[in-house]
Design an enzyme around this catalytic site. Structure first.
Site, PDB file in Angstrom:
ATOM      1  N   TRP A  47       0.795  -1.223   0.000  1.00 50.88           N
ATOM      2  CA  TRP A  47       0.000   0.000   0.000  1.00 50.88           C
ATOM      3  C   TRP A  47       0.832   1.280   0.000  1.00 50.88           C
ATOM      4  CZ3 TRP A  47       1.993   2.109   4.285  1.00 50.88           C
ATOM      5  CH2 TRP A  47       2.403   1.244   5.307  1.00 50.88           C
ATOM      6  N   GLY A  72       6.351  -6.628  -0.751  1.00 44.57           N
ATOM      7  CA  GLY A  72       5.719  -6.539   0.563  1.00 44.57           C
ATOM      8  C   GLY A  72       6.720  -6.895   1.640  1.00 44.57           C
ATOM      9  N   SER A  73       6.219  -7.325   2.768  1.00 46.51           N
ATOM     10  CA  SER A  73       7.088  -7.586   3.916  1.00 46.51           C
ATOM     11  C   SER A  73       7.884  -8.877   3.724  1.00 46.51           C
ATOM     12  CB  SER A  73       6.236  -7.687   5.170  1.00 46.51           C
ATOM     13  OG  SER A  73       5.297  -8.734   5.017  1.00 46.51           O
ATOM     14  N   CYS A 104      10.232   1.167   1.585  1.00 49.20           N
ATOM     15  CA  CYS A 104      11.141   0.034   1.833  1.00 49.20           C
ATOM     16  C   CYS A 104      12.575   0.508   1.924  1.00 49.20           C
ATOM     17  CB  CYS A 104      10.985  -1.000   0.723  1.00 49.20           C
ATOM     18  SG  CYS A 104      11.141  -0.281  -0.915  1.00 49.20           S
ATOM     19  N   LYS A 128      -3.215  -8.237  -7.601  1.00 44.07           N
ATOM     20  CA  LYS A 128      -3.944  -8.237  -6.327  1.00 44.07           C
ATOM     21  C   LYS A 128      -3.338  -7.108  -5.497  1.00 44.07           C
ATOM     22  CE  LYS A 128      -4.061  -8.971  -2.431  1.00 44.07           C
ATOM     23  NZ  LYS A 128      -4.279  -7.961  -1.381  1.00 44.07           N
ATOM     24  N   GLU A 147      10.285  -8.640  -3.691  1.00 40.91           N
ATOM     25  CA  GLU A 147      10.870  -7.341  -3.302  1.00 40.91           C
ATOM     26  C   GLU A 147      10.384  -7.056  -1.893  1.00 40.91           C
ATOM     27  OE1 GLU A 147      12.964  -5.582  -5.097  1.00 40.91           O
ATOM     28  OE2 GLU A 147      12.804  -6.615  -7.011  1.00 40.91           O
ATOM     29  N   GLU A 150      12.708  -3.126  10.747  1.00 40.05           N
ATOM     30  CA  GLU A 150      12.105  -2.123   9.877  1.00 40.05           C
ATOM     31  C   GLU A 150      10.954  -1.445  10.631  1.00 40.05           C
ATOM     32  OE1 GLU A 150       9.669  -3.603   6.580  1.00 40.05           O
ATOM     33  OE2 GLU A 150      10.693  -2.180   5.276  1.00 40.05           O
TER      34      GLU A 150
HETATM   35  P1  TAP Z   1       2.507  -7.098   3.366  1.00 41.37           P
HETATM   36  O1  TAP Z   1       1.691  -7.147   4.588  1.00 41.37           O
HETATM   37  O2  TAP Z   1       3.552  -8.119   3.165  1.00 41.37           O
HETATM   38  O3  TAP Z   1       1.458  -7.114   2.149  1.00 41.37           O
HETATM   39  C1  TAP Z   1       1.882  -7.023   0.805  1.00 41.37           C
HETATM   40  C2  TAP Z   1       0.825  -7.652  -0.081  1.00 41.37           C
HETATM   41  O4  TAP Z   1       0.758  -9.050   0.199  1.00 41.37           O
HETATM   42  C3  TAP Z   1      -0.588  -7.114   0.154  1.00 41.37           C
HETATM   43  O5  TAP Z   1      -1.282  -7.069  -1.062  1.00 41.37           O
HETATM   44  C4  TAP Z   1      -1.173  -8.172   1.063  1.00 41.37           C
HETATM   45  O6  TAP Z   1      -2.569  -8.209   0.994  1.00 41.37           O
HETATM   46  C5  TAP Z   1      -0.580  -9.427   0.475  1.00 41.37           C
HETATM   47  N1  TAP Z   1      -0.577 -10.595   1.346  1.00 41.37           N
HETATM   48  C6  TAP Z   1      -0.673 -10.659   2.690  1.00 41.37           C
HETATM   49  N2  TAP Z   1      -0.642 -11.942   3.097  1.00 41.37           N
HETATM   50  C7  TAP Z   1      -0.530 -12.715   1.995  1.00 41.37           C
HETATM   51  C8  TAP Z   1      -0.440 -14.113   1.763  1.00 41.37           C
HETATM   52  N3  TAP Z   1      -0.467 -15.002   2.759  1.00 41.37           N
HETATM   53  N4  TAP Z   1      -0.311 -14.551   0.493  1.00 41.37           N
HETATM   54  C9  TAP Z   1      -0.278 -13.685  -0.530  1.00 41.37           C
HETATM   55  N5  TAP Z   1      -0.365 -12.340  -0.376  1.00 41.37           N
HETATM   56  C10 TAP Z   1      -0.478 -11.860   0.876  1.00 41.37           C
HETATM   57  O7  TAP Z   1       3.244  -5.702   3.216  1.00 41.37           O
HETATM   58  P2  TAP Z   1       2.624  -4.250   3.403  1.00 41.37           P
HETATM   59  O8  TAP Z   1       2.414  -4.016   4.850  1.00 41.37           O
HETATM   60  O9  TAP Z   1       1.492  -4.052   2.460  1.00 41.37           O
HETATM   61  O10 TAP Z   1       3.824  -3.357   2.863  1.00 41.37           O
HETATM   62  C11 TAP Z   1       4.893  -2.998   3.629  1.00 41.37           C
HETATM   63  C12 TAP Z   1       6.092  -3.880   3.373  1.00 41.37           C
HETATM   64  O11 TAP Z   1       6.412  -3.872   1.979  1.00 41.37           O
HETATM   65  C13 TAP Z   1       7.341  -3.374   4.060  1.00 41.37           C
HETATM   66  O12 TAP Z   1       8.030  -4.441   4.646  1.00 41.37           O
HETATM   67  C14 TAP Z   1       8.148  -2.773   2.928  1.00 41.37           C
HETATM   68  O13 TAP Z   1       9.531  -2.722   3.166  1.00 41.37           O
HETATM   69  C15 TAP Z   1       7.806  -3.660   1.802  1.00 41.37           C
HETATM   70  N6  TAP Z   1       8.067  -2.998   0.534  1.00 41.37           N
HETATM   71  C16 TAP Z   1       9.131  -3.409  -0.204  1.00 41.37           C
HETATM   72  C17 TAP Z   1       9.426  -2.751  -1.385  1.00 41.37           C
HETATM   73  C18 TAP Z   1      10.594  -3.212  -2.211  1.00 41.37           C
HETATM   74  S1  TAP Z   1      10.699  -2.672  -3.735  1.00 41.37           S
HETATM   75  N7  TAP Z   1      11.493  -4.023  -1.740  1.00 41.37           N
HETATM   76  C19 TAP Z   1       8.648  -1.673  -1.798  1.00 41.37           C
HETATM   77  C20 TAP Z   1       7.583  -1.280  -1.014  1.00 41.37           C
HETATM   78  C21 TAP Z   1       7.286  -1.958   0.160  1.00 41.37           C
HETATM   79  P3  TAP Z   1      -3.514  -7.328   1.979  1.00 41.37           P
HETATM   80  O14 TAP Z   1      -2.765  -6.124   2.359  1.00 41.37           O
HETATM   81  O15 TAP Z   1      -4.670  -7.033   1.115  1.00 41.37           O
HETATM   82  O16 TAP Z   1      -3.862  -8.231   3.085  1.00 41.37           O
END
Ligand code: TAP
Length: 489
Positions: free
Chosen positions: A155, A232-233, A287, A179, A253, A389
């Protein structure tokens, strides 16, 4: 305009070239600056996910067979349409994510740039010929698109993180099912509206909404999805890797815990400016945000004081009402709570509060997820802010005596996404660039990612690349064609 666009997108899924009302239960989407509900998304059902995968599979071969020039033209059209409607798309992003409108607009324009970049790359995908040991043979290395891509996105950058995957997929000849994060689905649906307007064939791009643990996981499990492109995370990335039931391509990523090293030779003012920007932009929800800063002892006190002042000067505001604010609301309660927890942990372990530390005062901030950019000094390695983080507007600072010590501290983390350094001494610059064990190292600047260079993490920060030629190659299989033509001359 956004109100009508939002209501048109409410509760819809984009499957096989058309928006359809989702059959599943509705989930609310909240404006994080006010707590108000801005709409609902439909939790995609198993049948709808299957329909999206089937549409992407049907569309794959015809799309892959189009000459690259046609796919490039489609991406250029998409980029033009997105740029032309950047204002309305930015308002949707600000409403659901909280970042200031000007910044959201900048992100939409960068998405348009990504469309044009990948459009150009689409026509420059070459193969290779490889010499053979025996005469009369020729080996061709051909690049073929991977197939159907499942893109799962977070997000914090709701347009760009969808766009990098979507544009690379389309350029390569793949089809895609996106998604988006539950918190920021409307930006992805608004991108789908532009895909339809650009005349991109049905099924090439699909968007399904709902909870990651259900809808995202269904894409991971689906045998018709050839590759998962996830941002994501680290925890969810590892979960995806562990639960993928068949062999499929994965690019992950993931999270970071990014250090900045300011050496004794650094330009102090430039280092403070860079630190303030990369620690707090997007409320630290990046990130590659700077989490922790190591400063050479002779500069330490001056750096801490100046960074505190820079943090105090940042304007926090409701992103719609204050388009030019430096930072807006955080995207939800969760990162705000984590920021508070990391701050409390640091203070309990002896850190000194230099700036921020609380929500801004005033009625306008009462119902949203706001927090002041916060600096803590005299940090020690056992503090969470120096190890994990935070993903919020909090940065920890500590002094160092030798560059070896600072580089060792910077590398002492399971993450390897981005690291930063400020130095003017050439030897120090070379030691930083060689010694930092990170996928991205930015020296004397804090913009680690540019569109035409590879962007990816090491260790628990992920595998694979986005951006650049390397990012596009992630969407190809290589095929070795060994031909015996028999001509030995
Ligand atoms: P997550 O909680 O990991 O969510 C990322 C995506 O994965 C969301 O669409 C989430 O869906 C989905 N998801 C959750 N559980 C899942 C599962 N069991 N199977 C498949 N998909 C699943 O991360 P976030 O809180 O949205 O974002 C923050 C994280 O992203 C931070 O750790 C940040 O560092 C990382 N990030 C990394 C980068 C790069 S380029 N390395 C860039 C931006 C962010 P819902 O949210 O709809 O539940």
């Amino acid at each position: 305009m956004p109100a009508s666009l939002l209501s048109a997108l409410d509760g819809t899924l984009f499957i096989d070239g058309e928006f359809r009302p989702g059959a599943g239960p509705r989930l609310p989407v909240i404006n994080p600056a006010t707590g108000e509900r801005i709409g609902t998304i439909a939790a995609a059902t198993g049948d709808e996910i299957a329909a999206a995968v089937a549409a992407a599979r049907r569309a794959f071969r015809p799309w892959a067979r189009q000459v690259p020039r046609r796919r490039a033209e489609a991406l250029h059209r998409l980029g033009d349409l997105i740029a032309a409607d950047a204002g309305a798309m930015a308002r949707i992003m600000t409403l659901e994510q909280g970042k200031p409108l000007n910044e959201a607009r900048g992100e939409i324009l960068k998405l348009a740039e990504a469309c044009h970049f990948y459009a150009e790359e689409a026509t420059r995908v070459h193969g290779e010929t490889v010499p053979n040991d025996q005469p009369g043979f020729r080996s061709l290395i051909v690049r073929e698109p991977v197939g159907v891509v499942g893109a799962i996105t977070p997000w914090n950058y709701p347009a760009e993180l969808v766009g990098w995957k979507l544009c690379a997929s389309l350029a390569a000849g793949c089809t895609i099912i996106v998604k988006p994060a539950e918190l920021t689905p409307f930006t992805a649906l608004a991108i789908a509206a532009k895909v339809a307007e650009a005349g991109i064939p049905p099924g090439v791009v699909n968007v399904v909404t709902g909870k990651g643990s259900v809808v995202g996981q269904a894409l991971v499990a689906h045998p018709g999805v050839d590759k998962i492109a996830f941002t994501g995370s680290s925890a969810v990335g590892l979960h995806i890797q562990n639960t993928c039931p068949t062999i499929k391509r994965l690019s992950l990523e993931l999270g970071g815990n990014c250090p900045l090293i300011v050496t004794a030779s650094a330009d102090l003012a430039a280092a403070v400016k860079g630190a303030a920007r990369r620690s707090f932009r997007n409320m630290g929800q990046i990130c590659i945000a700077i989490n922790r800063i190591y400063v050479a002892r002779p500069l330490y006190d001056a750096f801490v004081a100046a960074l505190g002042q820079a943090a105090d000067r940042l304007v926090v505001g409701n992103g719609l009402e204050r388009p030019d604010a430096d930072v807006g609301a955080m995207a939800s309660a969760e990162p705000l709570e984590k920021t508070r927890a990391h701050l409390a942990d640091a203070l309990a372990k002896g850190a000194r509060l230099v700036a921020g530390g609380q929500a801004p005062e005033g009625a306008e901030f009462a119902r949203g997820f706001f927090f002041r950019p916060t600096v803590v000094a005299d940090c020690t390695p056992d503090m969470q802010v120096m190890r994990e983080e935070t993903f919020g507007p909090l940065v920890g600072v500590a002094p160092f005596d030798t560059l070896e010590e600072a580089i060792a501290a910077a590398n002492d983390t399971p993450y390897g996404l981005a690291a930063y350094g400020y130095a003017r001494d050439l030897t120090e610059i070379e030691r930083l660039s060689a010694g930092l064990d990170y996928g991205n190292v930015a020296l004397n600047n804090v913009d680690a990612g540019i569109m035409n260079a590879p962007y990816g993490g090491r260790k628990q920060s992920g595998v694979g690349y986005e951006h650049g030629r390397e990012g596009l190659l992630e969407y190809f299989n290589f095929k070795h064609v060994r031909l015996h033509h028999g001509v030995e001359a």
